[in-house]
Design a protein around this motif. Structure first.
Motif, PDB file in Angstrom:
ATOM      1  N   ARG A 267       0.837  -1.211   0.000  1.00 33.96           N
ATOM      2  CA  ARG A 267       0.000   0.000   0.000  1.00 33.96           C
ATOM      3  C   ARG A 267       0.867   1.255   0.000  1.00 33.96           C
ATOM      4  N   ILE A 268       1.928   1.248   0.799  1.00 29.38           N
ATOM      5  CA  ILE A 268       2.840   2.398   0.868  1.00 29.38           C
ATOM      6  C   ILE A 268       3.519   2.628  -0.487  1.00 29.38           C
ATOM      7  N   GLN A 269       3.927   1.521  -1.136  1.00 31.80           N
ATOM      8  CA  GLN A 269       4.557   1.650  -2.460  1.00 31.80           C
ATOM      9  C   GLN A 269       3.583   2.257  -3.465  1.00 31.80           C
ATOM     10  N   HIS A 270       2.346   1.785  -3.445  1.00 34.24           N
ATOM     11  CA  HIS A 270       1.319   2.318  -4.343  1.00 34.24           C
ATOM     12  C   HIS A 270       1.067   3.798  -4.046  1.00 34.24           C
ATOM     13  N   GLN A 271       1.002   4.130  -2.762  1.00 32.46           N
ATOM     14  CA  GLN A 271       0.805   5.526  -2.361  1.00 32.46           C
ATOM     15  C   GLN A 271       1.968   6.403  -2.804  1.00 32.46           C
ATOM     16  N   HIS A 272       3.174   5.887  -2.665  1.00 36.18           N
ATOM     17  CA  HIS A 272       4.377   6.603  -3.106  1.00 36.18           C
ATOM     18  C   HIS A 272       4.283   6.948  -4.597  1.00 36.18           C
ATOM     19  N   ASN A 273       3.866   5.984  -5.395  1.00 32.89           N
ATOM     20  CA  ASN A 273       3.748   6.210  -6.839  1.00 32.89           C
ATOM     21  C   ASN A 273       2.658   7.226  -7.165  1.00 32.89           C
ATOM     22  N   ILE A 274       1.525   7.118  -6.493  1.00 28.79           N
ATOM     23  CA  ILE A 274       0.414   8.042  -6.746  1.00 28.79           C
ATOM     24  C   ILE A 274       0.822   9.473  -6.473  1.00 28.79           C
ATOM     25  N   TYR A 275       1.446   9.706  -5.308  1.00 25.30           N
ATOM     26  CA  TYR A 275       1.740  11.083  -4.928  1.00 25.30           C
ATOM     27  C   TYR A 275       2.918  11.661  -5.693  1.00 25.30           C
TER      28      TYR A 275
ATOM     29  N   LEU B 249      18.435  13.482   5.666  1.00 22.56           N
ATOM     30  CA  LEU B 249      17.869  12.581   6.656  1.00 22.56           C
ATOM     31  C   LEU B 249      16.391  12.366   6.357  1.00 22.56           C
ATOM     32  N   ASP B 250      15.971  11.098   6.297  1.00 25.77           N
ATOM     33  CA  ASP B 250      14.563  10.725   6.130  1.00 25.77           C
ATOM     34  C   ASP B 250      14.077  10.169   7.465  1.00 25.77           C
ATOM     35  N   VAL B 251      13.222  10.930   8.151  1.00 25.27           N
ATOM     36  CA  VAL B 251      12.761  10.563   9.490  1.00 25.27           C
ATOM     37  C   VAL B 251      11.484   9.727   9.377  1.00 25.27           C
ATOM     38  N   GLY B 252      11.534   8.516   9.921  1.00 26.00           N
ATOM     39  CA  GLY B 252      10.402   7.598   9.782  1.00 26.00           C
ATOM     40  C   GLY B 252      10.340   7.047   8.380  1.00 26.00           C
ATOM     41  N   CYS B 253      11.475   6.538   7.902  1.00 15.78           N
ATOM     42  CA  CYS B 253      11.609   6.172   6.484  1.00 15.78           C
ATOM     43  C   CYS B 253      10.760   4.969   6.098  1.00 15.78           C
ATOM     44  N   GLY B 254      10.353   4.120   7.074  1.00 20.30           N
ATOM     45  CA  GLY B 254       9.565   2.941   6.741  1.00 20.30           C
ATOM     46  C   GLY B 254      10.321   2.016   5.800  1.00 20.30           C
ATOM     47  N   PRO B 255       9.663   1.482   4.771  1.00 16.76           N
ATOM     48  CA  PRO B 255      10.332   0.601   3.807  1.00 16.76           C
ATOM     49  C   PRO B 255      11.301   1.340   2.881  1.00 16.76           C
ATOM     50  N   ALA B 256      11.358   2.668   3.014  1.00 12.18           N
ATOM     51  CA  ALA B 256      12.410   3.495   2.389  1.00 12.18           C
ATOM     52  C   ALA B 256      12.267   3.672   0.881  1.00 12.18           C
TER      53      ALA B 256
ATOM     54  N   ILE C  24      -6.278   3.178  -2.488  1.00 11.09           N
ATOM     55  CA  ILE C  24      -5.378   3.403  -1.357  1.00 11.09           C
ATOM     56  C   ILE C  24      -6.161   3.692  -0.085  1.00 11.09           C
ATOM     57  N   ILE C  25      -7.215   4.505  -0.190  1.00 13.21           N
ATOM     58  CA  ILE C  25      -8.021   4.843   0.989  1.00 13.21           C
ATOM     59  C   ILE C  25      -8.718   3.593   1.532  1.00 13.21           C
ATOM     60  N   ARG C  26      -9.315   2.802   0.638  1.00 10.94           N
ATOM     61  CA  ARG C  26      -9.976   1.566   1.087  1.00 10.94           C
ATOM     62  C   ARG C  26      -8.956   0.594   1.689  1.00 10.94           C
ATOM     63  N   TRP C  27      -7.816   0.491   1.066  1.00  8.86           N
ATOM     64  CA  TRP C  27      -6.753  -0.388   1.532  1.00  8.86           C
ATOM     65  C   TRP C  27      -6.287   0.047   2.926  1.00  8.86           C
ATOM     66  N   GLY C  28      -6.126   1.359   3.115  1.00  7.62           N
ATOM     67  CA  GLY C  28      -5.732   1.882   4.422  1.00  7.62           C
ATOM     68  C   GLY C  28      -6.776   1.587   5.483  1.00  7.62           C
ATOM     69  N   ALA C  29      -8.067   1.706   5.111  1.00 10.56           N
ATOM     70  CA  ALA C  29      -9.153   1.399   6.047  1.00 10.56           C
ATOM     71  C   ALA C  29      -9.120  -0.064   6.469  1.00 10.56           C
ATOM     72  N   GLU C  30      -8.789  -0.944   5.536  1.00  8.08           N
ATOM     73  CA  GLU C  30      -8.671  -2.369   5.852  1.00  8.08           C
ATOM     74  C   GLU C  30      -7.489  -2.613   6.798  1.00  8.08           C
ATOM     75  N   ASN C  31      -6.376  -1.898   6.551  1.00  5.86           N
ATOM     76  CA  ASN C  31      -5.179  -2.130   7.347  1.00  5.86           C
ATOM     77  C   ASN C  31      -5.261  -1.542   8.754  1.00  5.86           C
ATOM     78  N   ILE C  32      -6.127  -0.539   8.940  1.00  2.00           N
ATOM     79  CA  ILE C  32      -6.280   0.048  10.275  1.00  2.00           C
ATOM     80  C   ILE C  32      -7.422  -0.615  11.050  1.00  2.00           C
ATOM     81  N   LYS C  33      -8.125  -1.533  10.410  1.00  2.00           N
ATOM     82  CA  LYS C  33      -9.343  -2.122  10.983  1.00  2.00           C
ATOM     83  C   LYS C  33      -9.104  -2.785  12.332  1.00  2.00           C
ATOM     84  N   ASN C  34      -8.019  -3.541  12.479  1.00  2.00           N
ATOM     85  CA  ASN C  34      -7.774  -4.241  13.741  1.00  2.00           C
ATOM     86  C   ASN C  34      -7.784  -3.285  14.933  1.00  2.00           C
ATOM     87  N   ILE C  35      -7.097  -2.149  14.784  1.00  2.00           N
ATOM     88  CA  ILE C  35      -7.029  -1.179  15.879  1.00  2.00           C
ATOM     89  C   ILE C  35      -8.405  -0.589  16.155  1.00  2.00           C
TER      90      ILE C  35
END
Length: 337
Positions: free
Chosen positions: A52-60, A84-91, A259-270
């Protein structure tokens, strides 16, 4: 001005000193998803989220037509520029920038080792850092450019203030800082969807997550008194299969909807385990929300906030002035004798 914490060690970027090995015992699993332990991070850190992050990176990238807004293109072409990249994640951003600007030296930090540990370009290094707990393990005025993006669901509002002060501290005078973030802000028309969006926002704030973060970022930068001019750019992004073919907004809107739907699915557990939703209710709310975004042509938003560091902090200035005055007094004493 800055809340100085004392990390166990201060590092110099690309100093050719071996960095400490990453700690892989920082993860735990909930309902089949992988999470970082001991932090207020709402999203998982597994393959689905990385995709999802990779897809978001490409979109933006297509939304902005570039990877940054700060006027640093020539600086990045200069030998030895430190980024410096702060909170780089998968980079994704770090690695792509490192390939585009091979003369610059890039450092990515994250609380968990979800970046490439072994295989990376020669001008890239990664360090596992809990910035919220320990601050940044670098001296003041170390980096020419400090970048951070999409940390809205990672920091509490209290964390944000401290993180920004640390980012400002390690940026060189004459260097730039830049943030790219989304606000949870949509011009919803339907009463049910509007009510559910308000409910989601309330749940985030109960967890000390600020959903409208872009004004706060600007405020906290300004409060350091080191960045007199702060630039704030915004892009409105379609959220469905509608838009302008000339600028590919039709494709961007379709991808952003995913991306928005995917993010909603990934935050669902919390949302189910720590907030006031059950699974069926969450899925229904997301379906209604996504339908309204598409049918009513509602835009998403993305912000970039960047600024140039013009002065040092009052504490640094006071220390430097004291040192200068002390040296002057010592010189006067020598001349007197």
């Amino acid at each position: 001005m800055y809340r100085h914490l004392k990390p166990e060690k201060i590092y110099k970027p690309h100093d050719y000193v071996p960095l400490p090995p990453p700690n892989f015992d920082i993860f735990h699993y909930r309902r089949g998803r992988k999470y970082i332990s001991g932090v207020n991070h709402l999203l998982p850190v597994d393959d689905s989220e990385f995709d999802r992050i990779q897809h978001q990176h490409n979109i933006y990238y297509h939304v902005w037509k570039n990877h940054f807004s700060s006027p640093i293109r020539e600086l990045l072409k200069t030998e030895g520029t430190k980024v410096l990249d702060v909170g780089c994640g998968p980079a994704m951003w770090t690695l792509e920038m490192a390939s585009l600007y091979p003369k610059s030296k890039f450092t990515g930090i994250d609380v968990a080792p979800i970046y490439p540990v072994e295989i990376k370009p020669l001008n890239v290094e990664f360090l596992q850092v809990n910035i919220v707990k320990h601050g940044l393990p670098y001296d003041d005025n170390t980096f020419d450019y400090v970048f951070s993006r999409f940390k809205g669901f990672s920091y509490t509002i209290k964390d944000w203030k401290f993180v920004i002060s640390e980012i400002c501290r390690v940026c060189k005078i004459g260097g730039y800082i830049e943030f790219m973030e989304k606000d949870v802000k949509f011009d919803i028309k339907n009463d049910f969807t509007k009510k559910e969006l308000s409910r989601f926002v309330r749940n985030l704030r109960r967890k000390s997550i600020e959903p409208i973060i872009s004004p706060k970022i600007e405020q906290y930068i300004r409060e350091t008194n080191n960045f007199p001019v702060i630039h704030h750019e915004k892009r409105d992004v379609p959220t469905g299969e509608w838009g302008d073919n000339e600028y590919d907004t039709y494709k961007i809107g379709k991808s952003n909807n995913e991306i928005i739907r995917w993010g909603a699915e990934n935050i669902k557990n919390i949302m189910i385990e720590e907030c006031d939703y059950d699974e069926k209710e969450w899925d229904l709310t997301v379906d209604e929300f996504m339908r309204e975004l598409d049918e009513h042509h509602i835009y998403d938003n993305i912000h970039r906030i960047f600024a140039k560091k013009e002065t040092e902090s009052k504490e640094e200035a006071a220390t430097n002035n004291y040192s200068i005055n002390e040296k002057a007094q010592q010189l006067d004493m020598k001349q007197a004798y």
